[in-house]
Design a protein around this motif. Structure first.
Motif, short mmCIF file in Angstrom:
data_model
loop_
_atom_site.label_atom_id
_atom_site.label_comp_id
_atom_site.label_asym_id
_atom_site.label_seq_id
_atom_site.Cartn_x
_atom_site.Cartn_y
_atom_site.Cartn_z
N VAL A 37 0.87 -1.18 0.00
CA VAL A 37 0.00 0.00 0.00
C VAL A 37 0.91 1.23 0.00
O VAL A 37 2.10 1.15 0.29
CB VAL A 37 -0.94 0.03 1.23
CG1 VAL A 37 -1.84 -1.20 1.26
CG2 VAL A 37 -0.15 0.15 2.53
N ASN A 38 0.32 2.38 -0.32
CA ASN A 38 1.11 3.61 -0.32
C ASN A 38 1.45 4.07 1.09
O ASN A 38 2.58 4.50 1.36
CB ASN A 38 0.36 4.71 -1.07
CG ASN A 38 0.16 4.36 -2.52
OD1 ASN A 38 -0.88 3.81 -2.88
ND2 ASN A 38 1.14 4.64 -3.36
N THR A 70 -4.00 1.09 11.19
CA THR A 70 -4.89 0.79 10.08
C THR A 70 -4.11 0.83 8.77
O THR A 70 -3.17 1.62 8.63
CB THR A 70 -6.06 1.78 10.01
OG1 THR A 70 -6.85 1.51 8.84
CG2 THR A 70 -5.59 3.21 9.96
N THR A 71 -4.52 -0.02 7.85
CA THR A 71 -3.97 -0.01 6.50
C THR A 71 -5.13 0.02 5.53
O THR A 71 -6.22 -0.49 5.83
CB THR A 71 -3.07 -1.25 6.28
OG1 THR A 71 -2.27 -1.07 5.12
CG2 THR A 71 -3.87 -2.52 6.16
N PRO A 72 -4.98 0.65 4.38
CA PRO A 72 -6.11 0.79 3.45
C PRO A 72 -6.49 -0.54 2.80
O PRO A 72 -5.69 -1.14 2.09
CB PRO A 72 -5.61 1.80 2.42
CG PRO A 72 -4.12 1.72 2.50
CD PRO A 72 -3.79 1.38 3.91
N THR A 73 -7.70 -0.98 3.06
CA THR A 73 -8.20 -2.22 2.48
C THR A 73 -9.60 -2.07 1.90
O THR A 73 -9.98 -2.82 0.99
CB THR A 73 -8.25 -3.34 3.55
OG1 THR A 73 -9.06 -2.91 4.65
CG2 THR A 73 -6.85 -3.67 4.05
N GLU A 125 -10.89 3.43 0.54
CA GLU A 125 -9.52 3.76 0.93
C GLU A 125 -8.50 3.49 -0.17
O GLU A 125 -7.32 3.83 -0.01
CB GLU A 125 -9.11 2.92 2.15
CG GLU A 125 -9.96 3.11 3.38
CD GLU A 125 -9.55 2.16 4.50
OE1 GLU A 125 -9.01 2.65 5.50
OE2 GLU A 125 -9.77 0.94 4.35
N ILE A 126 -8.91 2.92 -1.28
CA ILE A 126 -7.96 2.47 -2.30
C ILE A 126 -8.28 3.04 -3.68
O ILE A 126 -7.88 2.47 -4.70
CB ILE A 126 -7.91 0.93 -2.35
CG1 ILE A 126 -9.28 0.35 -2.69
CG2 ILE A 126 -7.41 0.38 -1.01
CD1 ILE A 126 -9.25 -1.18 -2.91
N SER A 145 -7.43 7.50 0.00
CA SER A 145 -7.52 7.52 -1.47
C SER A 145 -6.76 8.70 -2.06
O SER A 145 -6.04 9.43 -1.38
CB SER A 145 -8.96 7.48 -1.93
OG SER A 145 -9.54 6.21 -1.66
N ALA A 146 -6.91 8.88 -3.39
CA ALA A 146 -6.19 9.92 -4.12
C ALA A 146 -6.66 11.30 -3.70
O ALA A 146 -7.75 11.47 -3.14
CB ALA A 146 -6.38 9.72 -5.62
N THR A 147 -5.85 12.33 -4.03
CA THR A 147 -6.13 13.67 -3.55
C THR A 147 -7.09 14.46 -4.45
O THR A 147 -7.16 15.68 -4.37
CB THR A 147 -4.82 14.48 -3.40
OG1 THR A 147 -4.14 14.50 -4.66
CG2 THR A 147 -3.93 13.84 -2.35
N ASP A 148 -7.86 13.76 -5.26
CA ASP A 148 -8.87 14.41 -6.08
C ASP A 148 -10.23 14.30 -5.39
O ASP A 148 -10.29 14.21 -4.16
CB ASP A 148 -8.89 13.82 -7.49
CG ASP A 148 -9.03 12.30 -7.49
OD1 ASP A 148 -9.51 11.73 -6.49
OD2 ASP A 148 -8.67 11.66 -8.50
N ALA A 149 -11.31 14.25 -6.16
CA ALA A 149 -12.65 14.19 -5.56
C ALA A 149 -12.91 12.90 -4.80
O ALA A 149 -13.88 12.81 -4.05
CB ALA A 149 -13.71 14.37 -6.65
#
Length: 477
Positions: A197-198, A220-223, A227-228, A253-257
């Motif tokens: 994960v990032n 916590t890790t994104p699962t 979150e992904i 998640s990504a820094t967009d919408a």
């Protein structure tokens, strides 16, 4: 006399654009009943300028310290650390900004400068921030600056304490710190080797403001699906301790919408270094809202309003969805603030990232003080235990007639209003104007088109009819 002095102070603050604070929902209701002159701005208790500060992402606002709030955040150039200060949160919007540190021209820390936080610890100021290197701007690590001076805007006081060393020399960022039960903790995001994960979130106990004393514990890790999106990210942690629990928000998640916020919760008496004591919400708690036109809300922090008790959510979001190029380099993540609400079970209610407009209120019938007016599929009901916060939030807006009448606008459906249509009270695009009649027992809402009829509460529904005592009066909170 103290009450009169406070009222005068609040009115003076409102007149200068400073929004004064509100104690709690319970106090708000009693204040309205006993003080019909209290304005909606005083009830809401936080600034309504949106955005509060333009082109400042990853925002951080301190609690008021020495009579001042201080702000820092990421600048679009990612090249420096800035601090501004004001006696009020609203005042931060126009406050002068000081550059307290610039990245070196080359070498270590010469790359991207991200997500600063400003903390007062044991009489000194500390800035926690992330920095890349000039030859690899994404070789991000965490660093700490220290200043012994009372004013963190003074660049002369700042010296580099160094890098925060963790278990791994890997991508790490978004350090935050909080004290709880006599111990200080660091929470941060990091890319742990051998986990695909990032970034995940970690916690450790600190021994100094710039070092950790225990092995990192992965919280916590994104699962989950939210979150992904775009990237597998848990980052931007922020802690708030209330109601016998420690709440830890984070962004995903990504820094967009697609950017959004999740929530971890632990009992305040638990061992916070025990991963098993933390529970993660199955769904995000704060997300993009197309109706209010707020996109990618996240990287939040918390502060407290001028009254010393009203919790304030600080976050960034864009006001458009479509981005050209890498969203990381789109400059228009703006700092925004709104009131943080609390459910009767002690858990936070975030609602939606609110759109433009004036102060927000919730309406409770006098004969059902622990319930709120809310909308559901167009119907308006009076309900206890409202978890869908935004469905119970409204704004009084001056009607087009300019005669002192007002419409009641929904916050999460801003094109809808409390309306009387064919004798039925519902949420509707049609605007109905009301006269707000203030009194010691609450506020009565009289129809402008028919002065003999008022908005009434009738067994969980809203109706219109002749004045009806308690069922025809509302408390605003």
């Amino acid at each position: 006399m103290a009450t009169l002095d406070r009222r005068a102070l609040l009115k003076g603050a409102a007149a200068t654009g400073i929004v004064a604070g509100l104690a709690t929902s319970t106090l708000a209701r009693s204040a309205v009943a006993g003080d019909p002159d209290r304005s909606d701005a005083e009830i809401y208790g936080v600034p309504t300028a949106d955005p509060l500060i333009e082109q400042r992402a990853d925002p951080f606002i301190t609690r008021r310290t020495g009579g001042m709030y201080y702000f820092t955040g990421s600048v679009p150039e990612y090249d420096r650390l800035v601090v501004r200060g004001a006696p009020t949160i609203a005042g931060l919007a126009a406050a002068a900004e000081t550059v307290v540190w610039r990245r070196p021209a080359s070498g270590k820390m010469g790359g991207h400068i991200w997500a600063p936080e400003l903390h007062r610890i044991d009489g000194r100021w500390y800035i926690y921030f992330a920095a890349g290197d000039s030859d690899d701007v994404f070789r991000i690590r965490m660093y700490v600056l220290e200043s012994p001076l009372p004013d963190p805007r003074d660049p002369a006081g700042w010296t580099l304490r160094g890098q925060i060393a963790t278990e791994w020399d890997s991508f790490s960022l978004d350090a935050t710190t909080f004290a709880h039960r006599g111990r200080r903790y660091l929470v941060w995001a990091q890319s742990e080797p051998e986990i695909a994960v990032n970034s995940s979130l970690y916690i450790a106990r600190m021994d100094t403001p710039w070092s950790i004393a225990t092995k990192p514990v992965r919280l916590t890790t994104p699962t989950r699906s939210w979150e992904i999106q775009g990237f597998r990210v848990n980052e931007g942690p922020a802690a708030i301790v209330r109601n016998g629990r420690v709440f830890l928000t984070f962004s995903a998640s990504a820094t967009d919408a697609r950017y959004c916020m999740g929530l971890l919760t632990a009992d305040a008496g638990a061992d916070l270094l025990d991963r098993a004591c933390w529970a993660k919400t199955p769904d995000p708690v704060f997300v993009t809202d197309e109706r209010t036109r707020r996109y990618g809300p996240g990287h939040n922090t918390f502060t407290v309003a001028e009254d010393g008790v009203t919790d304030v959510l600080v976050y960034h979001a864009r006001d458009y969805r479509d981005i050209t190029g890498d969203p990381l380099y789109d400059p228009n993540r703006h700092t925004r603030v709104q009131k943080l609400y609390w459910h009767r079970d002690g858990t936070p209610l975030f609602g939606v990232p609110v759109g433009e407009g004036g102060p927000i209120v919730r309406l409770s019938p006098v004969d059902a003080r622990d319930a709120y007016v809310r909308h559901e599929e167009g119907a308006l009901r009076v309900q206890r235990d409202v978890r869908e916060l935004a469905s119970s939030q409204f704004r009084f807006v001056a009607a087009a007639a300019g005669d002192g009448t007002e419409t009641i606008q929904s916050v999460d459906l801003p094109d809808r209003y409390v309306a009387v249509v064919g004798g039925t009270v519902r949420l509707d695009p049609v605007e109905t104007a009301f006269h707000r009649v203030r009194g010691a027992g609450g506020v009565a809402l009289r129809l402008a088109a028919d002065p003999e009829r008022y908005l009434l509460h009738d067994q969980g529904r809203l109706t219109v009819g002749s004045p009806g005592g308690a069922r025809g009066r509302f408390l605003l909170s």
